[in-house]
Design a protein around this motif. Structure first.
Motif, PDB file in Angstrom:
ATOM      1  N   ILE A  46       0.874  -1.175   0.000  1.00 37.77           N
ATOM      2  CA  ILE A  46       0.000   0.000   0.000  1.00 37.77           C
ATOM      3  C   ILE A  46       0.906   1.218   0.000  1.00 37.77           C
ATOM      4  CG2 ILE A  46      -1.762   1.267   1.267  1.00 37.77           C
ATOM      5  CD1 ILE A  46      -2.549  -1.456   2.519  1.00 37.77           C
ATOM      6  N   THR A  47       0.750   2.078  -0.994  1.00 41.89           N
ATOM      7  CA  THR A  47       1.650   3.223  -1.117  1.00 41.89           C
ATOM      8  C   THR A  47       0.882   4.539  -1.176  1.00 41.89           C
ATOM      9  OG1 THR A  47       1.681   3.107  -3.530  1.00 41.89           O
ATOM     10  CG2 THR A  47       3.371   1.866  -2.356  1.00 41.89           C
ATOM     11  N   ALA A  48       1.582   5.582  -0.783  1.00 39.28           N
ATOM     12  CA  ALA A  48       1.071   6.946  -0.876  1.00 39.28           C
ATOM     13  C   ALA A  48       2.262   7.842  -1.179  1.00 39.28           C
ATOM     14  CB  ALA A  48       0.408   7.361   0.436  1.00 39.28           C
ATOM     15  N   PRO A  49       2.032   8.966  -1.847  1.00 40.88           N
ATOM     16  CA  PRO A  49       3.139   9.881  -2.108  1.00 40.88           C
ATOM     17  C   PRO A  49       3.732  10.401  -0.804  1.00 40.88           C
ATOM     18  CG  PRO A  49       1.200  10.500  -3.380  1.00 40.88           C
ATOM     19  CD  PRO A  49       0.776   9.438  -2.422  1.00 40.88           C
ATOM     20  N   TRP A  50       5.024  10.559  -0.814  1.00 38.43           N
ATOM     21  CA  TRP A  50       5.732  11.138   0.324  1.00 38.43           C
ATOM     22  C   TRP A  50       6.747  12.100  -0.254  1.00 38.43           C
ATOM     23  CZ3 TRP A  50      11.007  10.009   1.999  1.00 38.43           C
ATOM     24  CH2 TRP A  50      11.347  10.618   3.212  1.00 38.43           C
ATOM     25  N   SER A  51       6.545  13.357  -0.037  1.00 37.13           N
ATOM     26  CA  SER A  51       7.474  14.322  -0.611  1.00 37.13           C
ATOM     27  C   SER A  51       7.594  15.532   0.305  1.00 37.13           C
ATOM     28  CB  SER A  51       7.019  14.748  -2.004  1.00 37.13           C
ATOM     29  OG  SER A  51       5.701  15.228  -1.969  1.00 37.13           O
ATOM     30  N   ALA A  52       8.669  16.229   0.089  1.00 38.86           N
ATOM     31  CA  ALA A  52       8.952  17.474   0.790  1.00 38.86           C
ATOM     32  C   ALA A  52       9.711  18.345  -0.197  1.00 38.86           C
ATOM     33  CB  ALA A  52       9.779  17.207   2.038  1.00 38.86           C
ATOM     34  N   LYS A  53      10.107  19.507   0.222  1.00 41.30           N
ATOM     35  CA  LYS A  53      10.821  20.406  -0.673  1.00 41.30           C
ATOM     36  C   LYS A  53      12.098  19.727  -1.175  1.00 41.30           C
ATOM     37  CE  LYS A  53      12.581  25.065  -0.957  1.00 41.30           C
ATOM     38  NZ  LYS A  53      12.760  26.327  -0.264  1.00 41.30           N
ATOM     39  N   GLY A  54      12.183  19.538  -2.480  1.00 43.83           N
ATOM     40  CA  GLY A  54      13.356  18.918  -3.081  1.00 43.83           C
ATOM     41  C   GLY A  54      13.440  17.419  -2.884  1.00 43.83           C
ATOM     42  N   LEU A  55      12.370  16.774  -2.456  1.00 47.92           N
ATOM     43  CA  LEU A  55      12.387  15.352  -2.179  1.00 47.92           C
ATOM     44  C   LEU A  55      11.131  14.719  -2.754  1.00 47.92           C
ATOM     45  CD1 LEU A  55      13.760  13.072  -0.363  1.00 47.92           C
ATOM     46  CD2 LEU A  55      12.012  13.670   1.293  1.00 47.92           C
ATOM     47  N   ASP A  56      11.316  13.634  -3.503  1.00 47.68           N
ATOM     48  CA  ASP A  56      10.193  12.910  -4.079  1.00 47.68           C
ATOM     49  C   ASP A  56      10.297  11.469  -3.636  1.00 47.68           C
ATOM     50  OD1 ASP A  56       8.005  12.202  -5.658  1.00 47.68           O
ATOM     51  OD2 ASP A  56       9.283  11.784  -7.389  1.00 47.68           O
ATOM     52  N   GLY A  57       9.212  10.935  -3.133  1.00 47.40           N
ATOM     53  CA  GLY A  57       9.264   9.563  -2.676  1.00 47.40           C
ATOM     54  C   GLY A  57       7.898   8.993  -2.403  1.00 47.40           C
ATOM     55  N   MET A  58       7.892   7.876  -1.669  1.00 46.96           N
ATOM     56  CA  MET A  58       6.631   7.242  -1.323  1.00 46.96           C
ATOM     57  C   MET A  58       6.692   6.682   0.090  1.00 46.96           C
ATOM     58  SD  MET A  58       6.400   3.571  -3.231  1.00 46.96           S
ATOM     59  CE  MET A  58       7.514   2.248  -2.836  1.00 46.96           C
ATOM     60  N   ASP A  59       5.521   6.610   0.683  1.00 43.59           N
ATOM     61  CA  ASP A  59       5.309   5.962   1.971  1.00 43.59           C
ATOM     62  C   ASP A  59       4.672   4.625   1.626  1.00 43.59           C
ATOM     63  OD1 ASP A  59       4.209   5.029   4.363  1.00 43.59           O
ATOM     64  OD2 ASP A  59       3.638   7.023   5.037  1.00 43.59           O
ATOM     65  N   ALA A  60       5.278   3.526   2.039  1.00 46.96           N
ATOM     66  CA  ALA A  60       4.772   2.198   1.684  1.00 46.96           C
ATOM     67  C   ALA A  60       4.521   1.394   2.949  1.00 46.96           C
ATOM     68  CB  ALA A  60       5.774   1.471   0.798  1.00 46.96           C
ATOM     69  N   ARG A  61       3.436   0.634   2.929  1.00 41.34           N
ATOM     70  CA  ARG A  61       3.088  -0.256   4.042  1.00 41.34           C
ATOM     71  C   ARG A  61       3.002  -1.679   3.515  1.00 41.34           C
ATOM     72  NH1 ARG A  61       1.179   3.124   8.451  1.00 41.34           N
ATOM     73  NH2 ARG A  61       1.864   5.169   7.763  1.00 41.34           N
ATOM     74  N   LEU A  62       3.505  -2.622   4.298  1.00 39.67           N
ATOM     75  CA  LEU A  62       3.525  -4.025   3.898  1.00 39.67           C
ATOM     76  C   LEU A  62       3.455  -4.887   5.156  1.00 39.67           C
ATOM     77  CD1 LEU A  62       4.181  -6.036   1.438  1.00 39.67           C
ATOM     78  CD2 LEU A  62       6.491  -6.004   2.349  1.00 39.67           C
ATOM     79  N   THR A  63       2.748  -6.002   5.066  1.00 39.67           N
ATOM     80  CA  THR A  63       2.654  -6.928   6.192  1.00 39.67           C
ATOM     81  C   THR A  63       3.056  -8.330   5.747  1.00 39.67           C
ATOM     82  OG1 THR A  63       0.854  -5.653   7.157  1.00 39.67           O
ATOM     83  CG2 THR A  63       1.156  -7.886   7.989  1.00 39.67           C
ATOM     84  N   PRO A  64       4.268  -8.755   6.064  1.00 39.92           N
ATOM     85  CA  PRO A  64       4.611 -10.154   5.833  1.00 39.92           C
ATOM     86  C   PRO A  64       4.022 -11.015   6.959  1.00 39.92           C
ATOM     87  CG  PRO A  64       6.595  -8.841   6.244  1.00 39.92           C
ATOM     88  CD  PRO A  64       5.416  -7.972   6.467  1.00 39.92           C
ATOM     89  N   ALA A  65       3.371 -12.084   6.577  1.00 45.40           N
ATOM     90  CA  ALA A  65       2.815 -13.028   7.557  1.00 45.40           C
ATOM     91  C   ALA A  65       3.618 -14.315   7.460  1.00 45.40           C
ATOM     92  CB  ALA A  65       1.345 -13.290   7.267  1.00 45.40           C
ATOM     93  N   LEU A  66       4.273 -14.670   8.529  1.00 47.30           N
ATOM     94  CA  LEU A  66       5.059 -15.889   8.584  1.00 47.30           C
ATOM     95  C   LEU A  66       4.170 -16.985   9.147  1.00 47.30           C
ATOM     96  CD1 LEU A  66       7.782 -17.412   8.453  1.00 47.30           C
ATOM     97  CD2 LEU A  66       8.214 -16.568  10.766  1.00 47.30           C
ATOM     98  N   ARG A  67       3.876 -17.990   8.343  1.00 50.09           N
ATOM     99  CA  ARG A  67       3.031 -19.105   8.785  1.00 50.09           C
ATOM    100  C   ARG A  67       3.932 -20.292   9.093  1.00 50.09           C
ATOM    101  NH1 ARG A  67      -2.423 -18.058   6.914  1.00 50.09           N
ATOM    102  NH2 ARG A  67      -2.478 -15.793   6.987  1.00 50.09           N
ATOM    103  N   THR A  68       3.791 -20.828  10.289  1.00 49.75           N
ATOM    104  CA  THR A  68       4.597 -21.988  10.674  1.00 49.75           C
ATOM    105  C   THR A  68       3.712 -23.221  10.714  1.00 49.75           C
ATOM    106  OG1 THR A  68       4.215 -21.701  13.026  1.00 49.75           O
ATOM    107  CG2 THR A  68       6.100 -20.547  12.072  1.00 49.75           C
TER     108      THR A  68
END
Length: 134
Positions: A46-68
């Protein structure tokens, strides 16, 4: 998915595979019905833009589920700790970007199955990544 999303996911997969490759049976978004534990199931990024003055990027969320499988809680906790350490230790430089911040937001470990037939444990960690395009 954008090329930046793919780069981040590839870096996460590589880090998990390098750290747990001999201890897990695969990393999937949708594990096949025949997948035998332990394995990692990745949520959609899940991503959203993340930027500031002179900076371009993204905010990303991820959930790894480890199944045993039928392993006990201590063994499942060890695998979960190794997965978290792998993500925290992954290199900051990825294709076309730089990971500025990798933060585990929430961790939980839940029992799978029922008392009569235990299915092992599932360990889930919600991650937040701030990624700067270079």
């Amino acid at each position: 998915m954008t090329p930046l999303d793919l780069s981040l996911e590839a870096a996460i997969r590589a880090a998990i595979s390098a750290a747990l490759g001999g201890r897990i049976n695969g990393i999937w978004h949708d594990p096949p019905m025949t997948a035998s534990p332990p394995f990692v199931r990745l949520s959609d990024l899940i991503t959203a833009p993340w930027s500031a003055k002179g900076l371009d990027g993204m905010d990303a969320r991820l959930t790894p589920a480890l199944r045993t499988g039928g392993v006990g809680r201590p063994a499942a906790a060890d695998l979960s700790a190794a997965l978290e350490a792998a993500v925290l230790a992954m290199p900051a430089g990825i294709e076309g970007a730089r990971i500025v911040l990798a933060t585990p937001l929430r961790r939980r470990m839940v029992r799978q199955g029922v008392k009569a037939r235990t299915g092992g444990w599932a360990s889930l960690t919600d991650w937040r990544f701030l990624v700067e395009r270079v």
